[in-house]
Design a protein around this motif. Structure first.
Motif, PDB file in Angstrom:
ATOM      1  N   ASP A  70      -7.136  15.567  78.704  1.00 17.54           N
ATOM      2  CA  ASP A  70      -8.150  14.635  78.197  1.00 17.54           C
ATOM      3  C   ASP A  70      -8.882  13.940  79.338  1.00 17.54           C
ATOM      4  O   ASP A  70     -10.099  13.748  79.281  1.00 17.54           O
ATOM      5  CB  ASP A  70      -7.515  13.596  77.272  1.00 17.54           C
ATOM      6  CG  ASP A  70      -7.013  14.199  75.970  1.00 17.54           C
ATOM      7  OD1 ASP A  70      -7.448  15.325  75.622  1.00 17.54           O
ATOM      8  OD2 ASP A  70      -6.178  13.545  75.313  1.00 17.54           O
ATOM      9  N   GLN A  71      -8.156  13.572  80.387  1.00 21.55           N
ATOM     10  CA  GLN A  71      -8.787  12.949  81.554  1.00 21.55           C
ATOM     11  C   GLN A  71      -9.765  13.906  82.227  1.00 21.55           C
ATOM     12  O   GLN A  71     -10.867  13.515  82.616  1.00 21.55           O
ATOM     13  CB  GLN A  71      -7.742  12.487  82.559  1.00 21.55           C
ATOM     14  CG  GLN A  71      -7.026  11.232  82.155  1.00 21.55           C
ATOM     15  CD  GLN A  71      -6.060  10.762  83.229  1.00 21.55           C
ATOM     16  OE1 GLN A  71      -5.498  11.561  83.987  1.00 21.55           O
ATOM     17  NE2 GLN A  71      -5.860   9.458  83.293  1.00 21.55           N
ATOM     18  N   VAL A  72      -9.371  15.159  82.372  1.00 24.27           N
ATOM     19  CA  VAL A  72     -10.244  16.157  82.997  1.00 24.27           C
ATOM     20  C   VAL A  72     -11.529  16.317  82.182  1.00 24.27           C
ATOM     21  O   VAL A  72     -12.630  16.340  82.730  1.00 24.27           O
ATOM     22  CB  VAL A  72      -9.518  17.513  83.162  1.00 24.27           C
ATOM     23  CG1 VAL A  72     -10.490  18.624  83.519  1.00 24.27           C
ATOM     24  CG2 VAL A  72      -8.434  17.405  84.218  1.00 24.27           C
ATOM     25  N   HIS A  73     -11.386  16.403  80.863  1.00 20.28           N
ATOM     26  CA  HIS A  73     -12.578  16.534  80.017  1.00 20.28           C
ATOM     27  C   HIS A  73     -13.467  15.297  80.119  1.00 20.28           C
ATOM     28  O   HIS A  73     -14.693  15.410  80.156  1.00 20.28           O
ATOM     29  CB  HIS A  73     -12.187  16.797  78.560  1.00 20.28           C
ATOM     30  CG  HIS A  73     -11.740  18.194  78.322  1.00 20.28           C
ATOM     31  ND1 HIS A  73     -12.600  19.272  78.347  1.00 20.28           N
ATOM     32  CD2 HIS A  73     -10.510  18.694  78.066  1.00 20.28           C
ATOM     33  CE1 HIS A  73     -11.917  20.378  78.110  1.00 20.28           C
ATOM     34  NE2 HIS A  73     -10.653  20.061  77.944  1.00 20.28           N
ATOM     35  N   GLY A  74     -12.861  14.117  80.195  1.00 17.69           N
ATOM     36  CA  GLY A  74     -13.635  12.892  80.361  1.00 17.69           C
ATOM     37  C   GLY A  74     -14.376  12.880  81.689  1.00 17.69           C
ATOM     38  O   GLY A  74     -15.556  12.494  81.753  1.00 17.69           O
ATOM     39  N   LEU A  75     -13.713  13.307  82.741  1.00 15.45           N
ATOM     40  CA  LEU A  75     -14.357  13.367  84.057  1.00 15.45           C
ATOM     41  C   LEU A  75     -15.498  14.378  84.076  1.00 15.45           C
ATOM     42  O   LEU A  75     -16.546  14.132  84.685  1.00 15.45           O
ATOM     43  CB  LEU A  75     -13.328  13.705  85.134  1.00 15.45           C
ATOM     44  CG  LEU A  75     -12.349  12.590  85.477  1.00 15.45           C
ATOM     45  CD1 LEU A  75     -11.248  13.122  86.399  1.00 15.45           C
ATOM     46  CD2 LEU A  75     -13.061  11.420  86.119  1.00 15.45           C
ATOM     47  N   ARG A  76     -15.298  15.508  83.403  1.00 11.62           N
ATOM     48  CA  ARG A  76     -16.366  16.513  83.334  1.00 11.62           C
ATOM     49  C   ARG A  76     -17.592  15.941  82.619  1.00 11.62           C
ATOM     50  O   ARG A  76     -18.723  16.181  83.027  1.00 11.62           O
ATOM     51  CB  ARG A  76     -15.876  17.767  82.626  1.00 11.62           C
ATOM     52  CG  ARG A  76     -14.877  18.550  83.450  1.00 11.62           C
ATOM     53  CD  ARG A  76     -14.393  19.762  82.736  1.00 11.62           C
ATOM     54  NE  ARG A  76     -15.468  20.731  82.615  1.00 11.62           N
ATOM     55  CZ  ARG A  76     -15.449  21.775  81.809  1.00 11.62           C
ATOM     56  NH1 ARG A  76     -14.406  21.978  81.044  1.00 11.62           N
ATOM     57  NH2 ARG A  76     -16.450  22.613  81.767  1.00 11.62           N
ATOM     58  N   ARG A  77     -17.352  15.162  81.557  1.00  9.93           N
ATOM     59  CA  ARG A  77     -18.449  14.551  80.820  1.00  9.93           C
ATOM     60  C   ARG A  77     -19.195  13.548  81.713  1.00  9.93           C
ATOM     61  O   ARG A  77     -20.423  13.537  81.763  1.00  9.93           O
ATOM     62  CB  ARG A  77     -17.922  13.870  79.559  1.00  9.93           C
ATOM     63  CG  ARG A  77     -18.982  13.304  78.658  1.00  9.93           C
ATOM     64  CD  ARG A  77     -18.459  12.762  77.341  1.00  9.93           C
ATOM     65  NE  ARG A  77     -17.213  11.991  77.452  1.00  9.93           N
ATOM     66  CZ  ARG A  77     -16.012  12.424  77.083  1.00  9.93           C
ATOM     67  NH1 ARG A  77     -15.857  13.621  76.562  1.00  9.93           N
ATOM     68  NH2 ARG A  77     -14.951  11.644  77.209  1.00  9.93           N
ATOM     69  N   VAL A  78     -18.451  12.719  82.452  1.00  8.89           N
ATOM     70  CA  VAL A  78     -19.060  11.738  83.341  1.00  8.89           C
ATOM     71  C   VAL A  78     -19.856  12.433  84.439  1.00  8.89           C
ATOM     72  O   VAL A  78     -20.982  12.030  84.762  1.00  8.89           O
ATOM     73  CB  VAL A  78     -17.985  10.801  83.948  1.00  8.89           C
ATOM     74  CG1 VAL A  78     -18.553   9.973  85.083  1.00  8.89           C
ATOM     75  CG2 VAL A  78     -17.396   9.905  82.870  1.00  8.89           C
ATOM     76  N   LEU A  79     -19.296  13.489  85.017  1.00 10.55           N
ATOM     77  CA  LEU A  79     -20.007  14.230  86.061  1.00 10.55           C
ATOM     78  C   LEU A  79     -21.286  14.864  85.524  1.00 10.55           C
ATOM     79  O   LEU A  79     -22.320  14.874  86.195  1.00 10.55           O
ATOM     80  CB  LEU A  79     -19.102  15.302  86.673  1.00 10.55           C
ATOM     81  CG  LEU A  79     -18.037  14.793  87.631  1.00 10.55           C
ATOM     82  CD1 LEU A  79     -17.097  15.928  88.021  1.00 10.55           C
ATOM     83  CD2 LEU A  79     -18.671  14.184  88.865  1.00 10.55           C
ATOM     84  N   SER A  80     -21.228  15.377  84.313  1.00 10.59           N
ATOM     85  CA  SER A  80     -22.415  15.964  83.695  1.00 10.59           C
ATOM     86  C   SER A  80     -23.500  14.904  83.497  1.00 10.59           C
ATOM     87  O   SER A  80     -24.677  15.144  83.780  1.00 10.59           O
ATOM     88  CB  SER A  80     -22.046  16.607  82.361  1.00 10.59           C
ATOM     89  OG  SER A  80     -23.183  17.130  81.736  1.00 10.59           O
ATOM     90  N   GLU A  81     -23.105  13.736  83.023  1.00  6.32           N
ATOM     91  CA  GLU A  81     -24.063  12.642  82.841  1.00  6.32           C
ATOM     92  C   GLU A  81     -24.649  12.202  84.174  1.00  6.32           C
ATOM     93  O   GLU A  81     -25.846  11.942  84.283  1.00  6.32           O
ATOM     94  CB  GLU A  81     -23.391  11.467  82.139  1.00  6.32           C
ATOM     95  CG  GLU A  81     -23.026  11.743  80.705  1.00  6.32           C
ATOM     96  CD  GLU A  81     -22.118  10.685  80.105  1.00  6.32           C
ATOM     97  OE1 GLU A  81     -21.778   9.692  80.790  1.00  6.32           O
ATOM     98  OE2 GLU A  81     -21.728  10.858  78.927  1.00  6.32           O
ATOM     99  N   LEU A  82     -23.799  12.132  85.195  1.00  5.89           N
ATOM    100  CA  LEU A  82     -24.255  11.756  86.533  1.00  5.89           C
ATOM    101  C   LEU A  82     -25.240  12.780  87.083  1.00  5.89           C
ATOM    102  O   LEU A  82     -26.281  12.429  87.646  1.00  5.89           O
ATOM    103  CB  LEU A  82     -23.057  11.605  87.466  1.00  5.89           C
ATOM    104  CG  LEU A  82     -23.345  11.177  88.898  1.00  5.89           C
ATOM    105  CD1 LEU A  82     -24.038   9.831  88.933  1.00  5.89           C
ATOM    106  CD2 LEU A  82     -22.042  11.128  89.691  1.00  5.89           C
TER     107      LEU A  82
END
Length: 89
Positions: A70-82
């Motif tokens: 779940d943390q990895v998926h959250g980080l991927r989402r944040v990186l995509s937004e960034l």
């Protein structure tokens, strides 16, 4: 998909699904007093089965692994937004 469709497609027993829901390993949407499962829920159920059956992970290990996933998926989402924000600038 409904709970019954999910059980049929996943091959899980009702008691196992109820336990996984209680442990919050699966968190389906709720609409009009009915649980609705997504393809992501199905993929997560298959991951849990693989962790248990193929790798021999116990419940505590699965808790940790799912939290990390779940943390990895959250980080991927944040990186995509960034990345999108950087493109706009």
């Amino acid at each position: 998909m409904t709970k019954q469709e999910f059980l049929s497609s996943s091959g899980l027993q009702v008691q196992v699904l109820e336990l996984w829901l209680e442990q919050r390993w699966l968190i389906p949407e709720e609409a009009e007093a009915e649980m609705l499962f997504s393809e992501a829920d199905m993929a997560r159920a298959h991951l849990i089965l693989q962790l248990k059956d193929d790798l021999g992970a116990n419940d505590e290990g699965i808790d940790v692994i799912l939290h990390l996933v779940d943390q990895v998926h959250g980080l991927r989402r944040v990186l995509s937004e960034l990345r999108e924000e950087i493109k706009r600038r």
